[in-house]
Design a protein around this motif. Structure first.
Motif, PDB file in Angstrom:
ATOM      1  N   SER A   1       0.378  -1.285  -0.310  1.00  0.00           N
ATOM      2  CA  SER A   1       0.295  -0.280   0.050  1.00  0.00           C
ATOM      3  C   SER A   1       0.749   1.521  -0.267  1.00  0.00           C
ATOM      4  N   GLN A   2       2.457   0.793   0.001  1.00  0.00           N
ATOM      5  CA  GLN A   2       2.766   1.842   0.655  1.00  0.00           C
ATOM      6  C   GLN A   2       3.742   2.281  -0.973  1.00  0.00           C
ATOM      7  N   TYR A   3       3.468   1.845  -2.400  1.00  0.00           N
ATOM      8  CA  TYR A   3       3.875   1.713  -3.334  1.00  0.00           C
ATOM      9  C   TYR A   3       3.040   2.236  -4.291  1.00  0.00           C
ATOM     10  N   THR A   4       3.431   3.441  -5.102  1.00  0.00           N
ATOM     11  CA  THR A   4       1.612   3.934  -6.195  1.00  0.00           C
ATOM     12  C   THR A   4       3.250   3.264  -7.017  1.00  0.00           C
ATOM     13  N   VAL A   5       1.494   3.222  -8.053  1.00  0.00           N
ATOM     14  CA  VAL A   5       2.305   2.923  -9.924  1.00  0.00           C
ATOM     15  C   VAL A   5       2.838   4.809 -10.174  1.00  0.00           C
ATOM     16  N   GLY A   6       3.022   5.688  -9.810  1.00  0.00           N
ATOM     17  CA  GLY A   6       3.292   6.726 -10.479  1.00  0.00           C
ATOM     18  C   GLY A   6       4.930   6.597  -9.846  1.00  0.00           C
ATOM     19  N   GLN A   7       5.401   6.297  -8.189  1.00  0.00           N
ATOM     20  CA  GLN A   7       6.677   6.243  -8.254  1.00  0.00           C
ATOM     21  C   GLN A   7       7.576   4.929  -8.792  1.00  0.00           C
ATOM     22  N   ILE A   8       6.765   3.977  -8.953  1.00  0.00           N
ATOM     23  CA  ILE A   8       7.586   3.329  -9.829  1.00  0.00           C
ATOM     24  C   ILE A   8       7.720   3.206 -11.572  1.00  0.00           C
ATOM     25  N   LEU A   9       7.218   3.403 -11.865  1.00  0.00           N
ATOM     26  CA  LEU A   9       7.208   4.456 -13.504  1.00  0.00           C
ATOM     27  C   LEU A   9       8.230   5.557 -13.052  1.00  0.00           C
ATOM     28  N   ARG A  10       8.353   6.490 -12.512  1.00  0.00           N
ATOM     29  CA  ARG A  10       8.956   7.420 -12.632  1.00  0.00           C
ATOM     30  C   ARG A  10      10.302   7.298 -12.515  1.00  0.00           C
ATOM     31  N   LEU A  11      10.627   6.074 -11.125  1.00  0.00           N
ATOM     32  CA  LEU A  11      12.167   5.267 -10.814  1.00  0.00           C
ATOM     33  C   LEU A  11      12.035   4.999 -12.674  1.00  0.00           C
ATOM     34  N   THR A  12      11.503   4.122 -13.299  1.00  0.00           N
ATOM     35  CA  THR A  12      11.848   3.582 -13.956  1.00  0.00           C
ATOM     36  C   THR A  12      11.882   4.197 -15.049  1.00  0.00           C
TER      37      THR A  12
END
Length: 143
Positions: free
Chosen positions: A71-82
């Motif tokens: 619950s502490q990860y958003t799709v946006g965080q993961i996509l912006r990281l990569t």
């Protein structure tokens, strides 16, 4: 804007880890279930580890697992990281628009609204949401 395979595969790998809470998952398991190259996943998991999104456990029973609750990860965080910026045009990549035409560009409003819409979607979907979506699907053998 298109999301590259790196971003898509990172999201799928994070979902794999989230589907198996508290368990170590080997990259080879993710690769087999997701039909993705082990070598490519190794490159992506390095990025995720460096960012502190996943942690590595050594040993025979080792593998990778999430560092935090899904619950502490958003799709946006993961996509912006990569992917880096998710802005649809380069002039919106930075908070300060470097374009000399920005003050007199009518189309800028279109790109700003599109950028806001993208962020609204990806920043309001968590890995936990995706886990629930995945569990509701009829064929969850891939996970």
């Amino acid at each position: 804007m298109k999301i590259s395979t790196k971003g898509r595969y990172a999201l799928r790998m994070m979902l794999e880890f989230a589907m198996h809470p508290g368990e170590c998952t080997k990259i080879s398991q993710v690769a087999a279930r997701q039909q993705i190259s082990v070598k490519y996943l190794e490159q992506i998991v390095t990025i995720l580890c460096r960012a502190g999104y996943v942690k590595s456990v050594r040993g025979a029973q080792g593998g990778y697992l999430l560092s935090r609750d899904p619950s502490q990860y958003t799709v946006g965080q993961i996509l912006r990281l990569t992917e880096g910026s998710l802005a649809p045009v380069a002039c919106l990549d930075d908070p300060e628009n470097p374009c000399s035409r920005s003050k007199r560009c009518a189309t800028l409003k279109v790109w700003e609204k599109l950028s806001e819409a993208i962020s609204q979607v990806v920043d309001n979907i968590t890995l936990a949401d995706l886990v629930e979506e995945q569990k509701a699907m009829p064929d969850t053998d891939l996970f």
